[in-house]
Design a protein around this motif. Structure first.
Motif, PDB file in Angstrom:
ATOM      1  N   GLU A  62       0.907   8.439  -1.236  1.00  0.00           N
ATOM      2  CA  GLU A  62       1.113   9.572  -1.945  1.00  0.00           C
ATOM      3  C   GLU A  62       0.470  10.558  -1.807  1.00  0.00           C
ATOM      4  N   LYS A  63      -0.885  10.497  -1.442  1.00  0.00           N
ATOM      5  CA  LYS A  63      -1.759  11.493  -1.286  1.00  0.00           C
ATOM      6  C   LYS A  63      -1.829  11.849   0.447  1.00  0.00           C
ATOM      7  N   ALA A  64      -1.172  11.218   1.331  1.00  0.00           N
ATOM      8  CA  ALA A  64      -1.014  11.539   2.742  1.00  0.00           C
ATOM      9  C   ALA A  64      -0.318  12.765   2.965  1.00  0.00           C
ATOM     10  N   VAL A  65      -0.638  13.924   2.614  1.00  0.00           N
ATOM     11  CA  VAL A  65      -0.034  15.209   2.725  1.00  0.00           C
ATOM     12  C   VAL A  65      -0.718  16.273   3.486  1.00  0.00           C
ATOM     13  N   VAL A  66       0.202  17.180   4.150  1.00  0.00           N
ATOM     14  CA  VAL A  66      -0.611  18.146   4.908  1.00  0.00           C
ATOM     15  C   VAL A  66      -1.735  18.971   3.969  1.00  0.00           C
ATOM     16  N   GLY A  67      -3.112  19.105   4.645  1.00  0.00           N
ATOM     17  CA  GLY A  67      -3.937  19.835   3.755  1.00  0.00           C
ATOM     18  C   GLY A  67      -4.787  19.028   2.954  1.00  0.00           C
ATOM     19  N   ASN A  68      -4.323  17.781   2.525  1.00  0.00           N
ATOM     20  CA  ASN A  68      -5.527  16.935   2.055  1.00  0.00           C
ATOM     21  C   ASN A  68      -6.479  16.187   3.056  1.00  0.00           C
ATOM     22  N   ARG A  69      -7.599  15.547   2.753  1.00  0.00           N
ATOM     23  CA  ARG A  69      -8.331  14.849   3.615  1.00  0.00           C
ATOM     24  C   ARG A  69      -8.250  13.354   3.366  1.00  0.00           C
ATOM     25  N   ILE A  70      -8.624  12.838   4.509  1.00  0.00           N
ATOM     26  CA  ILE A  70      -8.754  11.355   4.376  1.00  0.00           C
ATOM     27  C   ILE A  70      -9.194  10.695   3.195  1.00  0.00           C
TER      28      ILE A  70
ATOM     29  N   PHE B 292     -11.798  14.107   7.566  1.00  0.00           N
ATOM     30  CA  PHE B 292     -11.042  14.708   8.319  1.00  0.00           C
ATOM     31  C   PHE B 292      -9.699  15.417   7.537  1.00  0.00           C
ATOM     32  N   ARG B 293      -9.240  16.619   7.794  1.00  0.00           N
ATOM     33  CA  ARG B 293      -8.183  16.953   7.305  1.00  0.00           C
ATOM     34  C   ARG B 293      -6.874  16.555   7.793  1.00  0.00           C
ATOM     35  N   LEU B 294      -5.815  16.385   6.853  1.00  0.00           N
ATOM     36  CA  LEU B 294      -4.550  15.811   7.360  1.00  0.00           C
ATOM     37  C   LEU B 294      -3.712  16.989   8.001  1.00  0.00           C
ATOM     38  N   ASN B 295      -3.177  16.850   9.191  1.00  0.00           N
ATOM     39  CA  ASN B 295      -2.396  18.006   9.777  1.00  0.00           C
ATOM     40  C   ASN B 295      -1.051  17.377  10.065  1.00  0.00           C
ATOM     41  N   GLU B 296      -0.005  18.311  10.201  1.00  0.00           N
ATOM     42  CA  GLU B 296       1.246  17.965  10.568  1.00  0.00           C
ATOM     43  C   GLU B 296       1.080  17.434  11.871  1.00  0.00           C
ATOM     44  N   GLY B 297       1.875  16.182  12.082  1.00  0.00           N
ATOM     45  CA  GLY B 297       2.123  15.410  13.508  1.00  0.00           C
ATOM     46  C   GLY B 297       1.090  14.385  13.745  1.00  0.00           C
ATOM     47  N   MET B 298       0.466  14.364  12.655  1.00  0.00           N
ATOM     48  CA  MET B 298      -0.742  12.977  12.689  1.00  0.00           C
ATOM     49  C   MET B 298       0.345  11.802  12.279  1.00  0.00           C
ATOM     50  N   VAL B 299      -0.039  10.604  13.188  1.00  0.00           N
ATOM     51  CA  VAL B 299       0.475   9.363  12.910  1.00  0.00           C
ATOM     52  C   VAL B 299      -0.507   8.333  12.458  1.00  0.00           C
ATOM     53  N   PHE B 300      -0.625   7.669  11.533  1.00  0.00           N
ATOM     54  CA  PHE B 300      -1.695   6.569  11.487  1.00  0.00           C
ATOM     55  C   PHE B 300      -1.178   5.635  10.475  1.00  0.00           C
ATOM     56  N   THR B 301      -2.074   4.620  10.430  1.00  0.00           N
ATOM     57  CA  THR B 301      -1.775   3.359   9.379  1.00  0.00           C
ATOM     58  C   THR B 301      -2.759   3.679   8.255  1.00  0.00           C
ATOM     59  N   ILE B 302      -2.044   3.298   6.949  1.00  0.00           N
ATOM     60  CA  ILE B 302      -2.681   2.876   5.932  1.00  0.00           C
ATOM     61  C   ILE B 302      -2.548   1.410   5.578  1.00  0.00           C
ATOM     62  N   GLU B 303      -3.505   0.548   5.595  1.00  0.00           N
ATOM     63  CA  GLU B 303      -3.569  -0.815   5.695  1.00  0.00           C
ATOM     64  C   GLU B 303      -4.731  -1.499   4.813  1.00  0.00           C
TER      65      GLU B 303
ATOM     66  N   GLY C 279       6.131  16.126   3.733  1.00  0.00           N
ATOM     67  CA  GLY C 279       5.465  15.085   3.111  1.00  0.00           C
ATOM     68  C   GLY C 279       5.382  13.701   4.240  1.00  0.00           C
ATOM     69  N   PRO C 280       4.948  12.616   3.840  1.00  0.00           N
ATOM     70  CA  PRO C 280       4.471  11.600   4.709  1.00  0.00           C
ATOM     71  C   PRO C 280       5.790  10.873   4.775  1.00  0.00           C
ATOM     72  N   ILE C 281       6.119  10.514   6.235  1.00  0.00           N
ATOM     73  CA  ILE C 281       7.126   9.681   6.434  1.00  0.00           C
ATOM     74  C   ILE C 281       6.677   8.040   6.725  1.00  0.00           C
ATOM     75  N   ILE C 282       7.182   7.167   6.244  1.00  0.00           N
ATOM     76  CA  ILE C 282       6.722   5.693   6.394  1.00  0.00           C
ATOM     77  C   ILE C 282       7.831   5.250   7.553  1.00  0.00           C
ATOM     78  N   LEU C 283       7.246   4.925   8.571  1.00  0.00           N
ATOM     79  CA  LEU C 283       8.108   4.746   9.674  1.00  0.00           C
ATOM     80  C   LEU C 283       8.306   3.273   9.923  1.00  0.00           C
ATOM     81  N   THR C 284       7.591   2.368   9.071  1.00  0.00           N
ATOM     82  CA  THR C 284       7.945   1.055   8.917  1.00  0.00           C
ATOM     83  C   THR C 284       8.404   0.562   7.690  1.00  0.00           C
ATOM     84  N   ALA C 285       9.034   1.504   6.972  1.00  0.00           N
ATOM     85  CA  ALA C 285       9.526   1.275   5.705  1.00  0.00           C
ATOM     86  C   ALA C 285      10.763   0.191   5.998  1.00  0.00           C
TER      87      ALA C 285
END
Length: 248
Positions: free
Chosen positions: A135-143, A190-201, A241-247
């Protein structure tokens, strides 16, 4: 260097994500007392091949399997084996698929039959931590904003967050920059930018966060023998907003 993905590349990554998600849906009905984690491993190898994907982790830094199977006090990177799962166990199955040159990575924790109240709570809170982070993984937020949500929810419920195993960027490789623990402070990192793809685990322990590594050089387990659970998604940061690629 963080490799940003275009909208088209994120769309291309969906195939690997869908395969990983469908694998988890398939094994959810298989996991019961008496099955072995090697049974799940053999199913995974066949499943990936039949669905046009490769098992990325076989041979990765010498790792010999397509899945990681982490039972009870094992946090991550457990080797599949012939020991039958028993009533009351919890097991995290982690799989990384490569499809059309892109990676999908997701881990899910499963109850084996009826489990203890402690195990149920640990699994529930760990999954909640995953989605609170997303929910917090949006453009402009930080990790730090993302991981503060994970950390505070875990600790508020009496669980500890594993610090020594990290989330990571995902793309054509399983591990890309950036890397980060699942704890943080709002406005930091680091700041979250459009185009980043990463895991939350998030990996949560019922006891302390300390871990040990077995003689195999891979298996990470809780130092105090307490239970551990993990849930993981691969997500893409977009303007919408965030897209869950493994939903699932």
């Amino acid at each position: 260097m963080v490799i940003l993905k275009s909208r088209a590349e994120i769309e291309e990554m969906r195939k690997a994500g869908r395969i990983v998600a469908a694998f988890h849906q398939a094994i959810a009905g298989m996991i019961r007392p008496g099955i072995t984690t090697l049974d799940i491993e053999l199913f995974a190898v066949k499943y990936l091949k039949e669905n046009g994907a490769k098992a990325y982790t076989i041979g990765y830094n010498g790792y010999p399997f397509a899945t990681c199977a982490s039972v009870n006090d094992v946090i991550a990177h457990g080797f599949p084996n012939r020991k039958p799962l028993k009533e009351g166990d919890i097991v995290t199955i982690d799989i990384v698929a490569e499809a059309d040159g892109w990676i999908g990575d997701s881990a899910w924790c499963y109850a084996v039959g009826e489990v203890s109240e402690e195990a149920r709570n640990l699994m529930r809170v760990t999954k909640e931590c995953l989605y609170l982070g997303i929910e917090k993984a949006v453009v402009g937020n930080r990790i730090g904003d993302v991981m503060h949500a994970v950390q505070t929810h875990a600790e508020r419920n009496g669980f500890s967050v594993v610090l020594d195993l990290l989330g990571h960027g995902v793309g054509r490789e399983m591990h890309e920059e950036p890397n980060y623990p699942h704890v943080g402070k709002p406005g930091k990192g680091f700041r979250l930018n459009e185009g980043m793809v990463f895991t939350i685990e998030p990996m949560l322990n019922a006891g302390k966060a300390l871990m040990t590594i077995d003689a195999d050089g891979w298996t990470a387990r809780t130092a105090d023998g307490s239970l551990s659970a993990q849930y993981e998604h691969t997500i893409a940061i977009t303007a919408d907003g965030p897209i869950i690629l493994t939903a699932q």
